[in-house]
Design a protein around this motif. Structure first.
Motif, PDB file in Angstrom:
ATOM      1  N   LEU A  92       0.828  -1.214   0.000  1.00  0.00           N
ATOM      2  CA  LEU A  92       0.000   0.000   0.000  1.00  0.00           C
ATOM      3  C   LEU A  92       0.862   1.264   0.000  1.00  0.00           C
ATOM      4  O   LEU A  92       0.494   2.274  -0.628  1.00  0.00           O
ATOM      5  N   ASN A  93       1.993   1.225   0.688  1.00  0.00           N
ATOM      6  CA  ASN A  93       2.885   2.379   0.681  1.00  0.00           C
ATOM      7  C   ASN A  93       3.424   2.654  -0.723  1.00  0.00           C
ATOM      8  O   ASN A  93       3.480   3.806  -1.173  1.00  0.00           O
ATOM      9  N   ILE A  94       3.822   1.590  -1.413  1.00  0.00           N
ATOM     10  CA  ILE A  94       4.315   1.740  -2.790  1.00  0.00           C
ATOM     11  C   ILE A  94       3.183   2.199  -3.703  1.00  0.00           C
ATOM     12  O   ILE A  94       3.370   3.060  -4.570  1.00  0.00           O
ATOM     13  N   LEU A  95       1.990   1.615  -3.492  1.00  0.00           N
ATOM     14  CA  LEU A  95       0.826   2.005  -4.292  1.00  0.00           C
ATOM     15  C   LEU A  95       0.514   3.484  -4.136  1.00  0.00           C
ATOM     16  O   LEU A  95       0.239   4.185  -5.125  1.00  0.00           O
ATOM     17  N   ALA A  96       0.548   3.981  -2.907  1.00  0.00           N
ATOM     18  CA  ALA A  96       0.229   5.390  -2.653  1.00  0.00           C
ATOM     19  C   ALA A  96       1.213   6.315  -3.353  1.00  0.00           C
ATOM     20  O   ALA A  96       0.820   7.344  -3.925  1.00  0.00           O
ATOM     21  N   SER A 100      -0.179   8.686  -6.322  1.00  0.00           N
ATOM     22  CA  SER A 100      -0.135  10.148  -6.199  1.00  0.00           C
ATOM     23  C   SER A 100       0.527  10.781  -7.423  1.00  0.00           C
ATOM     24  O   SER A 100       0.097  11.835  -7.892  1.00  0.00           O
ATOM     25  N   ILE A 101       1.569  10.134  -7.951  1.00  0.00           N
ATOM     26  CA  ILE A 101       2.225  10.640  -9.165  1.00  0.00           C
ATOM     27  C   ILE A 101       1.278  10.556 -10.361  1.00  0.00           C
ATOM     28  O   ILE A 101       1.160  11.493 -11.155  1.00  0.00           O
ATOM     29  N   LEU A 102       0.581   9.409 -10.480  1.00  0.00           N
ATOM     30  CA  LEU A 102      -0.373   9.223 -11.579  1.00  0.00           C
ATOM     31  C   LEU A 102      -1.489  10.254 -11.518  1.00  0.00           C
ATOM     32  O   LEU A 102      -1.851  10.867 -12.544  1.00  0.00           O
ATOM     33  N   MET A 104      -1.470  13.171 -10.039  1.00  0.00           N
ATOM     34  CA  MET A 104      -0.961  14.519 -10.268  1.00  0.00           C
ATOM     35  C   MET A 104      -0.815  14.793 -11.766  1.00  0.00           C
ATOM     36  O   MET A 104      -1.154  15.877 -12.246  1.00  0.00           O
ATOM     37  N   LYS A 105      -0.331  13.790 -12.498  1.00  0.00           N
ATOM     38  CA  LYS A 105      -0.208  13.950 -13.944  1.00  0.00           C
ATOM     39  C   LYS A 105      -1.574  13.995 -14.622  1.00  0.00           C
ATOM     40  O   LYS A 105      -1.792  14.759 -15.557  1.00  0.00           O
ATOM     41  N   SER A 106      -2.514  13.169 -14.116  1.00  0.00           N
ATOM     42  CA  SER A 106      -3.836  13.084 -14.737  1.00  0.00           C
ATOM     43  C   SER A 106      -4.694  14.307 -14.457  1.00  0.00           C
ATOM     44  O   SER A 106      -5.404  14.798 -15.337  1.00  0.00           O
ATOM     45  N   VAL A 107      -4.641  14.808 -13.214  1.00  0.00           N
ATOM     46  CA  VAL A 107      -5.527  15.905 -12.806  1.00  0.00           C
ATOM     47  C   VAL A 107      -4.899  17.270 -13.085  1.00  0.00           C
ATOM     48  O   VAL A 107      -5.533  18.165 -13.644  1.00  0.00           O
TER      49      VAL A 107
END
Length: 286
Positions: A92-96, A100-102, A104-107
């Motif tokens: 979950l830590n790696i997923l978060a 968050s990067i995904l 940030m790029k998407s939104v």
């Protein structure tokens, strides 16, 4: 000295908020090691809510909601499905971090970090002889007394400890340990959400990739240091917060930034070794 104290309080606040809820999950027998990821994803959603609604309140509520949902995923996997907490927590830590990067790029269509002048900082309050502090620091102090009262003076606090120490007796009394663990993790998620909102809309008014920067791990270390005792966990929080503040202060005297940033983690190791050594010593006497 006063500036160092202010820095310690500011550095300790996200650890403090996270450790309050983390202590309760530890009491129920669950060590939540996914708090680093929960804090990071909460920081992002606090910025997201703040940006779209141009309101710090919306940002804080968005961060709390994100922390709650994140922790409920951890609870589903580790409490209900009984998966390994270390495997799930690390995943979950790696997923978060990746999510968050995904997002940030998407939104926001940027990478690395996002800041917008329309976002609203959590307001400061002025206290006599102390100066200006974020409103969330005052809230953290109030929450400590609430947590302390519930932990030491109420039936709910006793049941939390029973869930970790003797769940068979708790079940025999007709109370579900699983339900208590879900409740503790839900409260923990809300508190981590507050910590994430503090980072991104009070400490900074921006989201930066990886901005939790190990604070979730330091909060976990403080909970382990306290071993389910709320007061000792808070002692650990301020020790680690002071080490972070000292690390930044040392950089102004020419110390290597890498060495200064290592200081909190060195202190974590020393504190945990000392605590375990003292526990072994007491056990031998007994």
């Amino acid at each position: 000295m006063f500036d160092f104290l202010r820095a310690t309080i500011r550095m300790s606040t996200p650890l403090f908020l996270t450790a309050l809820g983390g202590t309760w999950t530890r009491q129920t027998g669950v060590l939540n090691i996914s708090q680093e990821g929960a804090m990071l994803i909460s920081s992002f959603f606090a910025v997201l809510g703040n940006y779209f609604f141009q309101s710090w309140i919306a940002g804080v509520l968005s961060g709390m909601a994100a922390g709650l949902i994140f922790n409920m995923l951890f609870a589903l996997l580790c409490v209900f499905l009984r998966a390994n907490i270390w495997v799930v927590g690390m995943t979950l830590n790696i997923l978060a971090d990746s999510l968050s990067i995904l997002l940030m790029k998407s939104v926001f269509h940027v990478k690395g970090g996002f800041r917008d002048p329309r976002m609203v900082r959590i307001p400061d309050i002025s206290l006599p002889y102390i100066g200006n502090f974020s409103l969330l620091i005052l809230l953290a102090a109030i929450l400590f007394f609430i947590f302390w009262f519930v932990d030491f003076k109420t039936v709910f606090g006793m049941r939390l400890k029973a869930a970790g120490e003797n769940e068979e007796a708790l079940s025999a009394a007709g109370i579900s340990p699983v339900s208590l663990r879900f409740k503790a993790l839900a409260i923990n998620g809300i508190m981590v959400g507050l910590a994430g909102a503090f980072l991104s809309t009070s400490y900074l008014v921006a989201f930066v990739s990886g901005m939790s920067a190990g604070r979730g791990w330091l909060a976990v270390a403080a909970v382990i240091f306290g071993d389910g005792n709320l007061l000792w966990s808070i002692v650990g929080v301020f020790l680690f917060g002071a080490a972070q503040a000292a690390g930044i202060e040392l950089q102004s005297f020419g110390f290597s930034s890498h060495l200064a940033l290592m200081l909190p983690y060195i202190l974590v190791i020393i504190a945990l070794v000392f605590k375990n050594w003292k526990g072994v010593k007491l056990a031998k006497k007994a």
